[in-house]
Design a protein around this motif. Sequence first.
Motif, PDB file in Angstrom:
ATOM      1  N   GLU A  43       0.939  -1.193  -0.080  1.00 47.76           N
ATOM      2  CA  GLU A  43      -0.075  -0.012  -0.013  1.00 47.76           C
ATOM      3  C   GLU A  43       0.917   1.261  -0.204  1.00 47.76           C
ATOM      4  OE1 GLU A  43      -3.751   0.077   2.613  1.00 47.76           O
ATOM      5  OE2 GLU A  43      -2.688   1.997   3.387  1.00 47.76           O
ATOM      6  N   TYR A  44       0.652   2.050  -0.918  1.00 49.33           N
ATOM      7  CA  TYR A  44       1.192   3.456  -0.932  1.00 49.33           C
ATOM      8  C   TYR A  44       0.394   4.507  -0.653  1.00 49.33           C
ATOM      9  CZ  TYR A  44       5.969   2.654  -2.989  1.00 49.33           C
ATOM     10  OH  TYR A  44       7.392   2.363  -3.077  1.00 49.33           O
ATOM     11  N   ARG A  45       0.743   5.621   0.157  1.00 48.92           N
ATOM     12  CA  ARG A  45      -0.021   6.613   0.475  1.00 48.92           C
ATOM     13  C   ARG A  45       0.572   7.826   0.125  1.00 48.92           C
ATOM     14  NH1 ARG A  45      -4.418   7.767   4.250  1.00 48.92           N
ATOM     15  NH2 ARG A  45      -4.704   5.811   4.537  1.00 48.92           N
ATOM     16  N   MET A  46      -0.206   8.730  -0.305  1.00 47.14           N
ATOM     17  CA  MET A  46       0.233  10.154  -0.928  1.00 47.14           C
ATOM     18  C   MET A  46      -0.557  11.178  -0.690  1.00 47.14           C
ATOM     19  SD  MET A  46       1.119  10.068  -4.934  1.00 47.14           S
ATOM     20  CE  MET A  46       1.558  11.896  -5.059  1.00 47.14           C
ATOM     21  N   THR A  47      -0.267  12.382  -0.578  1.00 43.67           N
ATOM     22  CA  THR A  47      -1.205  13.552  -0.881  1.00 43.67           C
ATOM     23  C   THR A  47      -0.834  14.524  -2.002  1.00 43.67           C
ATOM     24  OG1 THR A  47      -1.478  13.689   1.800  1.00 43.67           O
ATOM     25  CG2 THR A  47      -2.075  15.680   0.536  1.00 43.67           C
ATOM     26  N   VAL A  48      -1.668  14.829  -2.826  1.00 47.26           N
ATOM     27  CA  VAL A  48      -1.572  15.596  -3.923  1.00 47.26           C
ATOM     28  C   VAL A  48      -1.003  16.989  -3.712  1.00 47.26           C
ATOM     29  CG1 VAL A  48      -2.692  16.730  -5.957  1.00 47.26           C
ATOM     30  CG2 VAL A  48      -3.263  14.270  -5.191  1.00 47.26           C
ATOM     31  N   ARG A  49       0.247  17.218  -4.047  1.00 46.87           N
ATOM     32  CA  ARG A  49       0.489  18.701  -4.104  1.00 46.87           C
ATOM     33  C   ARG A  49       0.678  19.434  -5.187  1.00 46.87           C
ATOM     34  NH1 ARG A  49       5.891  15.643  -1.690  1.00 46.87           N
ATOM     35  NH2 ARG A  49       6.485  15.925  -3.529  1.00 46.87           N
ATOM     36  N   GLU A  50       1.067  20.497  -4.971  1.00 48.78           N
ATOM     37  CA  GLU A  50       1.124  21.734  -6.243  1.00 48.78           C
ATOM     38  C   GLU A  50       1.877  21.097  -7.372  1.00 48.78           C
ATOM     39  OE1 GLU A  50       1.076  25.939  -6.233  1.00 48.78           O
ATOM     40  OE2 GLU A  50       0.445  25.948  -4.205  1.00 48.78           O
ATOM     41  N   GLU A  51       3.132  20.566  -7.226  1.00 47.47           N
ATOM     42  CA  GLU A  51       3.748  20.137  -8.280  1.00 47.47           C
ATOM     43  C   GLU A  51       3.359  18.901  -9.028  1.00 47.47           C
ATOM     44  OE1 GLU A  51       4.901  20.047  -4.845  1.00 47.47           O
ATOM     45  OE2 GLU A  51       6.133  18.887  -4.291  1.00 47.47           O
ATOM     46  N   HIS A  52       2.205  18.353  -8.474  1.00 46.44           N
ATOM     47  CA  HIS A  52       1.498  17.350  -9.025  1.00 46.44           C
ATOM     48  C   HIS A  52       0.437  17.515  -9.886  1.00 46.44           C
ATOM     49  CE1 HIS A  52       2.670  14.724  -5.215  1.00 46.44           C
ATOM     50  NE2 HIS A  52       3.606  14.650  -6.059  1.00 46.44           N
ATOM     51  N   SER A  54      -1.732  19.267 -13.195  1.00 43.84           N
ATOM     52  CA  SER A  54      -1.457  19.694 -14.688  1.00 43.84           C
ATOM     53  C   SER A  54      -2.314  20.978 -15.152  1.00 43.84           C
ATOM     54  CB  SER A  54      -1.934  18.368 -15.653  1.00 43.84           C
ATOM     55  OG  SER A  54      -3.163  18.241 -15.354  1.00 43.84           O
ATOM     56  N   SER A  55      -3.469  21.256 -14.158  1.00 42.78           N
ATOM     57  CA  SER A  55      -4.238  22.393 -14.411  1.00 42.78           C
ATOM     58  C   SER A  55      -4.513  22.731 -13.282  1.00 42.78           C
ATOM     59  CB  SER A  55      -5.307  22.183 -15.432  1.00 42.78           C
ATOM     60  OG  SER A  55      -6.246  21.234 -14.874  1.00 42.78           O
ATOM     61  N   PRO A  56      -5.211  23.929 -13.097  1.00 44.12           N
ATOM     62  CA  PRO A  56      -5.538  24.608 -11.679  1.00 44.12           C
ATOM     63  C   PRO A  56      -6.257  23.632 -10.890  1.00 44.12           C
ATOM     64  CG  PRO A  56      -5.818  26.342 -13.238  1.00 44.12           C
ATOM     65  CD  PRO A  56      -5.488  24.998 -14.155  1.00 44.12           C
ATOM     66  N   GLY A  57      -5.495  23.004  -9.788  1.00 44.36           N
ATOM     67  CA  GLY A  57      -6.452  22.281  -8.822  1.00 44.36           C
ATOM     68  C   GLY A  57      -6.624  20.624  -9.192  1.00 44.36           C
ATOM     69  N   THR A  58      -6.154  20.325 -10.456  1.00 45.80           N
ATOM     70  CA  THR A  58      -6.279  18.797 -10.854  1.00 45.80           C
ATOM     71  C   THR A  58      -5.011  18.389 -11.033  1.00 45.80           C
ATOM     72  OG1 THR A  58      -8.248  19.915 -12.370  1.00 45.80           O
ATOM     73  CG2 THR A  58      -7.490  17.499 -12.815  1.00 45.80           C
ATOM     74  N   CYS A  59      -5.031  16.990 -10.601  1.00 46.35           N
ATOM     75  CA  CYS A  59      -3.848  16.500 -10.417  1.00 46.35           C
ATOM     76  C   CYS A  59      -3.480  15.489 -11.974  1.00 46.35           C
ATOM     77  CB  CYS A  59      -3.891  15.147  -9.577  1.00 46.35           C
ATOM     78  SG  CYS A  59      -2.330  13.663  -9.561  1.00 46.35           S
ATOM     79  N   HIS A  60      -1.963  15.570 -12.336  1.00 45.80           N
ATOM     80  CA  HIS A  60      -1.911  15.170 -13.829  1.00 45.80           C
ATOM     81  C   HIS A  60      -1.850  13.732 -13.710  1.00 45.80           C
ATOM     82  CE1 HIS A  60       0.722  13.992 -16.972  1.00 45.80           C
ATOM     83  NE2 HIS A  60       0.470  14.886 -17.448  1.00 45.80           N
ATOM     84  N   GLY A  61      -2.459  13.007 -14.572  1.00 43.10           N
ATOM     85  CA  GLY A  61      -2.521  11.852 -14.908  1.00 43.10           C
ATOM     86  C   GLY A  61      -1.155  10.759 -14.939  1.00 43.10           C
ATOM     87  N   TYR A  96      -8.557   5.531 -15.543  1.00 44.98           N
ATOM     88  CA  TYR A  96      -8.953   6.567 -14.779  1.00 44.98           C
ATOM     89  C   TYR A  96     -10.467   6.722 -14.673  1.00 44.98           C
ATOM     90  CZ  TYR A  96      -4.192   7.828 -16.049  1.00 44.98           C
ATOM     91  OH  TYR A  96      -2.580   7.827 -16.038  1.00 44.98           O
ATOM     92  N   LEU A  97     -10.822   6.780 -13.397  1.00 46.90           N
ATOM     93  CA  LEU A  97     -12.246   6.849 -13.119  1.00 46.90           C
ATOM     94  C   LEU A  97     -12.892   7.815 -12.458  1.00 46.90           C
ATOM     95  CD1 LEU A  97     -12.184   3.319 -10.974  1.00 46.90           C
ATOM     96  CD2 LEU A  97     -12.596   3.638 -13.494  1.00 46.90           C
ATOM     97  N   HIS A  98     -11.940   8.845 -11.984  1.00 43.48           N
ATOM     98  CA  HIS A  98     -12.260  10.171 -11.282  1.00 43.48           C
ATOM     99  C   HIS A  98     -11.246  10.816 -11.115  1.00 43.48           C
ATOM    100  CE1 HIS A  98     -16.425   8.881  -9.837  1.00 43.48           C
ATOM    101  NE2 HIS A  98     -15.861   7.782  -9.547  1.00 43.48           N
ATOM    102  N   ALA A  99     -11.572  12.300 -11.444  1.00 45.13           N
ATOM    103  CA  ALA A  99     -10.571  13.193 -11.333  1.00 45.13           C
ATOM    104  C   ALA A  99      -9.842  13.482  -9.858  1.00 45.13           C
ATOM    105  CB  ALA A  99     -11.146  14.705 -11.563  1.00 45.13           C
ATOM    106  N   VAL A 100      -8.815  13.757  -9.778  1.00 45.63           N
ATOM    107  CA  VAL A 100      -8.009  14.048  -8.314  1.00 45.63           C
ATOM    108  C   VAL A 100      -7.563  15.230  -8.214  1.00 45.63           C
ATOM    109  CG1 VAL A 100      -6.105  13.254  -7.139  1.00 45.63           C
ATOM    110  CG2 VAL A 100      -7.515  11.471  -8.283  1.00 45.63           C
TER     111      VAL A 100
END
Length: 160
Positions: A43-52, A54-61, A96-100
């Motif tokens: 199991e890996y756990r992470m929190t989405v940060r700004e450097e992740h 690809s557009s305002p507020g949305t994580c890059h695939g 990919y099922l939902h935006a992050v």
Amino acid sequence: MSETTSPRPVPELAAMVAAYDQMNHYGRTNGMTLTVPEPGHAEYRMTVREEHLSSPGTCHGGVLAGLMDAALGAAALTLAFTKLEFVSTVEFKMNYLHAVHLHDTLVARGDVDHAGNSLVVSSCVIYRVQEGQENVAVARGMGTFNRYPANKREFAKLLM
């Protein structure tokens, strides 16, 4: 093997995982934390940060793909460790099922589905987790990994 020669003992899984985790610059750079409940499961756990993003507020695939590959591979690797082997990614696919979004906490759970003599197949689901809410599956994937002897890598010197 003669009676006086014994096989090299397999290091404890926890020691191998800890050594791998220290070497894993990718995981550390991306804020990923690895836990291994037992061989074949990771199991890996992470929190989405700004450097992740690809557009305002949305994580890059690609961030999700990296997390997916890490969890799939870690599940296969923990099983391979029990036989003094390593693994390398042959292929993987994901849906990919939902935006992050920024600050989402993600948990990627990888499990070995099949372990053959030369290939390991694992599956993974990445969840968005929020306290007090039901986990939401944001991606699903499957990967194939090649098994090879640990003595082919420098990493083995840390364990043997």
